[in-house]
Design an enzyme around this catalytic site. Structure first.
Site, short mmCIF file in Angstrom:
data_model
loop_
_atom_site.label_atom_id
_atom_site.label_comp_id
_atom_site.label_asym_id
_atom_site.label_seq_id
_atom_site.Cartn_x
_atom_site.Cartn_y
_atom_site.Cartn_z
N HIS A 47 0.85 -1.19 0.00
CA HIS A 47 0.00 0.00 0.00
C HIS A 47 0.89 1.24 0.00
CE1 HIS A 47 -3.84 -2.01 1.81
NE2 HIS A 47 -3.30 -2.73 0.84
N GLU A 49 0.88 3.92 1.70
CA GLU A 49 1.30 4.37 3.03
C GLU A 49 2.52 3.59 3.51
OE1 GLU A 49 -1.79 3.44 2.03
OE2 GLU A 49 -3.26 4.04 3.53
N CYS A 77 -6.37 1.83 5.69
CA CYS A 77 -6.99 0.57 6.10
C CYS A 77 -6.44 0.20 7.49
CB CYS A 77 -6.68 -0.53 5.09
SG CYS A 77 -4.96 -1.11 5.13
N CYS A 80 -2.59 -0.42 7.52
CA CYS A 80 -1.79 0.80 7.42
C CYS A 80 -1.92 1.66 8.67
CB CYS A 80 -2.18 1.57 6.17
SG CYS A 80 -1.69 0.72 4.65
#
Length: 152
Positions: A47, A49, A77, A80
Site C-alpha cells: 500500500h 502508506e 486501512c 496501514c
C-alpha cells in the site's frame, strides 16, 4: 495533498488502485512518496502508506518517525493504520473517507483501541472530493460504467 494525488494518479495509470502517500518532516520537506504497488509487486501489503513510511524511515535511518506527517489520499486501512501507530507518525492527513475498508474513522478504528501504541493527530477530508473522484473513476472504468459515476 497535491503530491499524494499525483502519486495516486500515477498508480491508476499503472493499473493500481489510485492511492498516493507522502511523508513530510517537521519542516514540510518531502522525505518519501509512493503510490500503491500491490499488483506490480504481487504484494497485498504494498500500500502507498507502507511504501512511503518504509522509504522515509530508511532515509532517516530510524524505525520511528515521531516528527513526521503522513499525507494520504484515502483513509488508511486497518493494516496501514497499525503501521502508522508503530512508526509513531505525528500527524495523519487523509483525503477521502473509506466507510468500507477504512481503519481510522471507520471499521476497526485502530487508534481508539486500548492496544494502540500511539495515536497521531488526525485530519480527514482534505481534498476529499478530488481523492474520491479518482477512486470513483478508476472503479467505474473497471466496471464499464459509461457515465463514470460509480460509487466507492
Amino acid at each position: 495533498m497535491r503530491r499524494a494525488l499525483r502519486q495516486a494518479e500515477a498508480a491508476a495509470a499503472r493499473g493500481e488502485v489510485p492511492v498516493g502517500a507522502v511523508v513530510l518532516d517537521a519542516h514540510g520537506t518531502v522525505l518519501a512518496e509512493a503510490g500503491n504497488q500491490v499488483e506490480a509487486d504481487h504484494d497485498a501489503a504494498a500500500h502507498a502508506e507502507l511504501l512511503a513510511l518504509r522509504r522515509a524511515a530508511a532515509r532517516l535511518g530510524s524505525p520511528r518517525l515521531p516528527e513526521c506527517d503522513l499525507v494520504v489520499t484515502l483513509e488508511p486501512c486497518p493494516m496501514c493504520a497499525q503501521a502508522i501507530s508503530f512508526f509513531r507518525i505525528r500527524r495523519l492527513i487523509f483525503g477521502a473517507y473509506d466507510p468500507k475498508g477504512g481503519g481510522v474513522e471507520h471499521g476497526a478504528r485502530i487508534f481508539e483501541a486500548s492496544s494502540c501504541h500511539h495515536r497521531p493527530e488526525i485530519v480527514g477530508g482534505v481534498r476529499e472530493t478530488d481523492a474520491a473522484a479518482l477512486l470513483r473513476a478508476f472503479f467505474a472504468e473497471r466496471r464499464g460504467d459509461s457515465d463514470g459515476l460509480g460509487t466507492l
